[in-house]
Enzyme design. Structure first.
Site, PDB file in Angstrom:
ATOM      1  N   PRO A  81       0.819  -1.216   0.000  1.00  0.00           N
ATOM      2  CA  PRO A  81       0.000   0.000   0.000  1.00  0.00           C
ATOM      3  C   PRO A  81       0.848   1.259   0.000  1.00  0.00           C
ATOM      4  O   PRO A  81       1.880   1.336   0.671  1.00  0.00           O
ATOM      5  CB  PRO A  81      -0.802  -0.122   1.305  1.00  0.00           C
ATOM      6  CG  PRO A  81       0.064  -0.960   2.201  1.00  0.00           C
ATOM      7  CD  PRO A  81       0.757  -1.928   1.283  1.00  0.00           C
ATOM      8  N   CYS A  82       0.413   2.229  -0.767  1.00  0.00           N
ATOM      9  CA  CYS A  82       1.054   3.543  -0.783  1.00  0.00           C
ATOM     10  C   CYS A  82      -0.001   4.575  -1.151  1.00  0.00           C
ATOM     11  O   CYS A  82      -0.840   4.333  -2.034  1.00  0.00           O
ATOM     12  CB  CYS A  82       2.210   3.579  -1.777  1.00  0.00           C
ATOM     13  SG  CYS A  82       3.095   5.156  -1.793  1.00  0.00           S
ATOM     14  N   SER A 110      -4.174   1.331  -0.369  1.00  0.00           N
ATOM     15  CA  SER A 110      -4.070   2.274   0.733  1.00  0.00           C
ATOM     16  C   SER A 110      -5.418   2.917   1.037  1.00  0.00           C
ATOM     17  O   SER A 110      -6.197   3.234   0.131  1.00  0.00           O
ATOM     18  CB  SER A 110      -3.051   3.371   0.387  1.00  0.00           C
ATOM     19  OG  SER A 110      -3.087   4.417   1.344  1.00  0.00           O
ATOM     20  N   THR A 161      -2.378  -1.172   9.626  1.00  0.00           N
ATOM     21  CA  THR A 161      -1.067  -0.563   9.827  1.00  0.00           C
ATOM     22  C   THR A 161      -0.931  -0.141  11.282  1.00  0.00           C
ATOM     23  O   THR A 161      -1.762   0.616  11.801  1.00  0.00           O
ATOM     24  CB  THR A 161      -0.891   0.656   8.907  1.00  0.00           C
ATOM     25  OG1 THR A 161      -0.879   0.217   7.547  1.00  0.00           O
ATOM     26  CG2 THR A 161       0.414   1.385   9.198  1.00  0.00           C
ATOM     27  N   LYS A 245       0.375  -4.996   9.854  1.00  0.00           N
ATOM     28  CA  LYS A 245       1.504  -4.457   9.097  1.00  0.00           C
ATOM     29  C   LYS A 245       2.317  -3.496   9.959  1.00  0.00           C
ATOM     30  O   LYS A 245       1.758  -2.563  10.534  1.00  0.00           O
ATOM     31  CB  LYS A 245       1.007  -3.728   7.844  1.00  0.00           C
ATOM     32  CG  LYS A 245       2.110  -3.124   6.978  1.00  0.00           C
ATOM     33  CD  LYS A 245       1.511  -2.428   5.761  1.00  0.00           C
ATOM     34  CE  LYS A 245       2.585  -1.901   4.830  1.00  0.00           C
ATOM     35  NZ  LYS A 245       3.357  -0.779   5.420  1.00  0.00           N
ATOM     36  N   HIS A 269       7.478   0.731   7.385  1.00  0.00           N
ATOM     37  CA  HIS A 269       6.829   1.828   6.668  1.00  0.00           C
ATOM     38  C   HIS A 269       7.782   2.470   5.657  1.00  0.00           C
ATOM     39  O   HIS A 269       7.761   3.677   5.428  1.00  0.00           O
ATOM     40  CB  HIS A 269       6.328   2.889   7.659  1.00  0.00           C
ATOM     41  CG  HIS A 269       4.995   3.480   7.309  1.00  0.00           C
ATOM     42  ND1 HIS A 269       3.833   3.134   7.948  1.00  0.00           N
ATOM     43  CD2 HIS A 269       4.639   4.387   6.373  1.00  0.00           C
ATOM     44  CE1 HIS A 269       2.823   3.822   7.436  1.00  0.00           C
ATOM     45  NE2 HIS A 269       3.289   4.597   6.468  1.00  0.00           N
ATOM     46  N   ARG A 272       9.898   5.353   6.880  1.00  0.00           N
ATOM     47  CA  ARG A 272       9.265   6.665   6.964  1.00  0.00           C
ATOM     48  C   ARG A 272       8.707   6.975   8.353  1.00  0.00           C
ATOM     49  O   ARG A 272       8.113   8.038   8.550  1.00  0.00           O
ATOM     50  CB  ARG A 272       8.137   6.755   5.932  1.00  0.00           C
ATOM     51  CG  ARG A 272       8.652   6.758   4.503  1.00  0.00           C
ATOM     52  CD  ARG A 272       7.558   6.426   3.498  1.00  0.00           C
ATOM     53  NE  ARG A 272       6.455   7.363   3.456  1.00  0.00           N
ATOM     54  CZ  ARG A 272       6.469   8.527   2.818  1.00  0.00           C
ATOM     55  NH1 ARG A 272       7.577   8.910   2.166  1.00  0.00           N
ATOM     56  NH2 ARG A 272       5.413   9.310   2.801  1.00  0.00           N
ATOM     57  N   ASP A 300       7.907  -6.243   3.420  1.00  0.00           N
ATOM     58  CA  ASP A 300       8.123  -5.177   2.442  1.00  0.00           C
ATOM     59  C   ASP A 300       9.291  -4.321   2.901  1.00  0.00           C
ATOM     60  O   ASP A 300       9.788  -4.470   4.015  1.00  0.00           O
ATOM     61  CB  ASP A 300       6.849  -4.350   2.196  1.00  0.00           C
ATOM     62  CG  ASP A 300       6.445  -3.468   3.382  1.00  0.00           C
ATOM     63  OD1 ASP A 300       7.276  -3.175   4.265  1.00  0.00           O
ATOM     64  OD2 ASP A 300       5.265  -3.062   3.439  1.00  0.00           O
ATOM     65  N   GLY A 301       9.767  -3.455   2.011  1.00  0.00           N
ATOM     66  CA  GLY A 301      10.835  -2.530   2.373  1.00  0.00           C
ATOM     67  C   GLY A 301      12.175  -2.852   1.742  1.00  0.00           C
ATOM     68  O   GLY A 301      12.780  -3.872   2.054  1.00  0.00           O
ATOM     69  N   GLY A 302      12.635  -1.991   0.837  1.00  0.00           N
ATOM     70  CA  GLY A 302      13.978  -2.091   0.288  1.00  0.00           C
ATOM     71  C   GLY A 302      14.166  -3.080  -0.845  1.00  0.00           C
ATOM     72  O   GLY A 302      15.294  -3.265  -1.316  1.00  0.00           O
ATOM     73  N   ARG A 304      14.564  -4.287  -4.328  1.00  0.00           N
ATOM     74  CA  ARG A 304      14.884  -3.650  -5.609  1.00  0.00           C
ATOM     75  C   ARG A 304      15.313  -4.665  -6.670  1.00  0.00           C
ATOM     76  O   ARG A 304      15.498  -4.298  -7.829  1.00  0.00           O
ATOM     77  CB  ARG A 304      16.025  -2.633  -5.423  1.00  0.00           C
ATOM     78  CG  ARG A 304      15.701  -1.518  -4.438  1.00  0.00           C
ATOM     79  CD  ARG A 304      14.604  -0.594  -4.934  1.00  0.00           C
ATOM     80  NE  ARG A 304      14.326   0.473  -3.984  1.00  0.00           N
ATOM     81  CZ  ARG A 304      13.377   0.440  -3.051  1.00  0.00           C
ATOM     82  NH1 ARG A 304      12.596  -0.630  -2.948  1.00  0.00           N
ATOM     83  NH2 ARG A 304      13.179   1.457  -2.236  1.00  0.00           N
ATOM     84  N   ARG A 324       7.504   1.546  -3.749  1.00  0.00           N
ATOM     85  CA  ARG A 324       8.210   2.576  -4.523  1.00  0.00           C
ATOM     86  C   ARG A 324       8.522   2.139  -5.953  1.00  0.00           C
ATOM     87  O   ARG A 324       8.318   2.928  -6.890  1.00  0.00           O
ATOM     88  CB  ARG A 324       9.490   2.998  -3.795  1.00  0.00           C
ATOM     89  CG  ARG A 324       9.241   3.881  -2.564  1.00  0.00           C
ATOM     90  CD  ARG A 324      10.561   4.395  -1.998  1.00  0.00           C
ATOM     91  NE  ARG A 324      10.392   5.289  -0.856  1.00  0.00           N
ATOM     92  CZ  ARG A 324      10.614   4.947   0.418  1.00  0.00           C
ATOM     93  NH1 ARG A 324      10.997   3.702   0.697  1.00  0.00           N
ATOM     94  NH2 ARG A 324      10.451   5.819   1.388  1.00  0.00           N
TER      95      ARG A 324
END
Length: 394
Positions: A81-82, A110, A161, A245, A269, A272, A300-302, A304, A324
Site C-alpha cells: 500500500p502507498c 491504501s 497498519t 503491518k 513503513h 518513513r 516489504d521494504g527495500g 529492488r 516505490r
C-alpha cells in the site's frame, strides 16, 4: 540518462521517475524519516546476505506459484500500500490495479487512495487478491465504514497498519512544505454513490486531498489503539482475515498470534516512521521463528531486485510486497510502467531461482542463503549485561 528502450532494472526506473515527477511529489514518495538511516538500511541490508546455489539440477521448468491465505497466486510478489498514486500518474491506482492483474498476485490498497476502492477492484479478475489497508481513527465509525465498504466490494483481507500512531518526521516534506495538489481527492472518504457515479462528480462534492488528509490521519489517528482494544474490535465488524503491518519483533509476532491475526507484514513503513529501526530483512528471521508456522509472514521494504525476493523467501517470508518501484514505473509510463516494474522483479526472481537450482517456491529455504554472522545484538533486561543474539546464530 536516455533510453532507446524500456528501462532494464528498477534502478533505471527510479532515475526516470525522479526526472519526470514534480519535485515535491518525488520528495513525498522518496523521503524517509529524520536522517533516513532505516530507509537506507532497508535496501543496503539485502546485500549483506549471500546466496548458496546448487548445481546440476533440472531447472528446465520454473514455477513461482504459491498460496497466500489459502488461495493460489502466480507469484509471491505483490503491491504494497502507498498513498495517492495520482501523484505519479493521472490514472493512479486504477492503472496500478491493472498492472497487478497482469502480475497475478495481490494488491494492497491504501486507505489514502486517490481512486475509490470500488473502482480499483473493478479492474481486477478472479485470480487477483485485493487487500484493504486500514488506519484506525479516534472516530472509529470512519474506520468501520471503510472496513464494511471494502468487504462489500470483495476485498479478501484487512491490513491494519500499526507503526503509525503519529506521522514520522520526514525532513524532505518539511523542507518542501508538501501539500497534496488541490485537484486530487481521497475517494475512499467520499460517499460511494457519489464517487462511483459513471457520470462523474463535481469537485464541489468533496474535500480536497489536503483537507481530508488533515482531517483524518494527520490529526485524528487513534493513539490509544492497542492489541487489547483494536484487534477484537475489528473482528467484531468484519469476517475478513486481519493482517498486521509494521511488525519488527518476535514479541509482537507472538501477540499477533495470541489475538488471532492471520498474518503479519514485516515492515518499517519504508523507513518513513521510526528512524533507526531494523531493516526489514534483518528483522525477518526473528519474526519467522516466533511465528512457528501458526500465521503467515510477509515482508516489504527495500526490495529492488528479484534476488532480494529470493532472499526474503529463503528466510521464511511467504510473500514480498513492493511500493516505490511500482510508483516509479507508474510515473514513467502509467499502467505499462507499473507492470514493467513488477515484471522486471518477477523475471529476476525466476532467474535467481534457476541459477540457484530451485524450481518451486516451496524449495527455497534458508539453506540457500548465507546470513551475516555478526549482525545485530540486543542487551535485554535480566541478561546481566550479556548480549542476547536475536538475528543470527553462531
Amino acid at each position: 540518462m536516455e533510453f532507446n528502450n524500456d528501462p532494464v532494472c528498477i534502478k533505471d526506473l527510479e532515475k526516470l521517475a525522479m526526472k519526470v515527477m514534480p519535485g515535491d511529489a518525488w520528495g513525498y514518495y522518496d523521503s524517509g524519516a529524520n536522517g533516513e538511516q532505516t530507509k537506507r538500511d532497508n535496501e543496503a541490508s539485502f546485500s549483506e546476505y549471500r546466496l548458496h546455489p546448487r548445481m546440476l539440477r533440472d531447472v528446465s521448468q520454473i514455477s513461482t506459484e504459491t498460496t497466500i491465505l489459502g488461495q493460489k497466486v502466480k507469484t509471491p510478489l505483490g503491491v504494497a500500500p502507498c498513498a495517492m498514486h495520482k501523484l505519479a500518474h493521472p490514472e493512479g491506482e486504477a492503472a496500478t490495479s491493472r498492472a497487478a492483474v497482469k502480475n497475478g498476485s495481490i494488491m494492497i490498497l491504501s486507505t489514502y487512495s486517490t481512486t475509490s476502492l470500488e473502482k480499483v477492484i473493478a479492474q481486477g479478475n478472479g485470480d487477483t487478491q485485493y487487500w484493504m489497508q486500514l488506519y484506525v481513527y479516534q472516530n472509529r465509525s470512519v474506520s468501520e465504514k471503510l472496513v464494511r465498504r471494502a468487504e462489500k466490494a470483495g476485498f479478501k483481507a484487512l491490513v491494519l497498519t500499526v507503526d503509525a500512531p503519529v506521522l514520522g518526521r520526514r525532513l524532505v516534506d518539511a523542507r518542501n512544505k508538501f501539500n497534496p495538489p488541490p485537484h486530487l481527492r481521497l475517494e475512499n472518504f467520499m460517499e460511494p454513490e457519489v464517487v462511483n457515479d459513471p457520470a462523474g462528480y463535481s469537485s464541489g462534492l468533496a474535500q480536497s486531498t489536503s483537507e481530508t488528509f488533515g482531517a483524518t490521519f494527520g490529526a485524528n489517528g487513534d493513539q490509544s489503539l492497542s492489541w487489547a482494544n483494536g484487534i477484537s474490535w475489528l473482528k467484531s465488524i468484519t469476517s475478513m482475515p486481519i493482517i498486521v503491518k509494521g511488525i519488527l519483533t518476535a514479541e509482537d509476532t507472538r501477540l499477533a498470534i495470541e489475538h488471532g491475526c492471520a498474518g503479519v507484514i514485516v515492515s518499517n513503513h519504508g523507513g518513513r516512521q521510526l528512524d533507526g529501526a531494523l531493516a526489514t530483512i534483518d528483522a525477518l528471521p526473528q519474526v519467522v521463528e516466533a511465528a512457528e508456522n501458526k500465521i503467515e509472514v510477509y515482508l516489504d521494504g527495500g526490495v529492488r531486485r528479484g534476488s532480494d525476493i529470493f532472499k526474503a523467501l529463503a528466510l521464511g517470508a511467504r510473500a514480498v510486497f513492493v511500493a516505490r518501484p511500482v510508483l516509479w514505473g507508474l510515473a514513467y509510463k502509467g499502467e505499462h510502467g507499473a507492470h514493467l516494474a513488477l515484471d522486471l522483479l518477477q523475471k529476476e526472481l525466476e532467474l535467481t531461482m534457476t541459477l540457484s537450482g530451485t524450481t518451486k517456491v516451496s524449495e527455497i529455504d534458508e539453506s540457500y542463503v548465507y546470513k551475516p554472522v555478526n549482525r545485530w545484538v540486543r542487551y535485554a533486561p535480566g541478561m546481566n549485561g550479556n548480549p542476547k543474539r536475536l538475528l543470527a546464530k553462531l
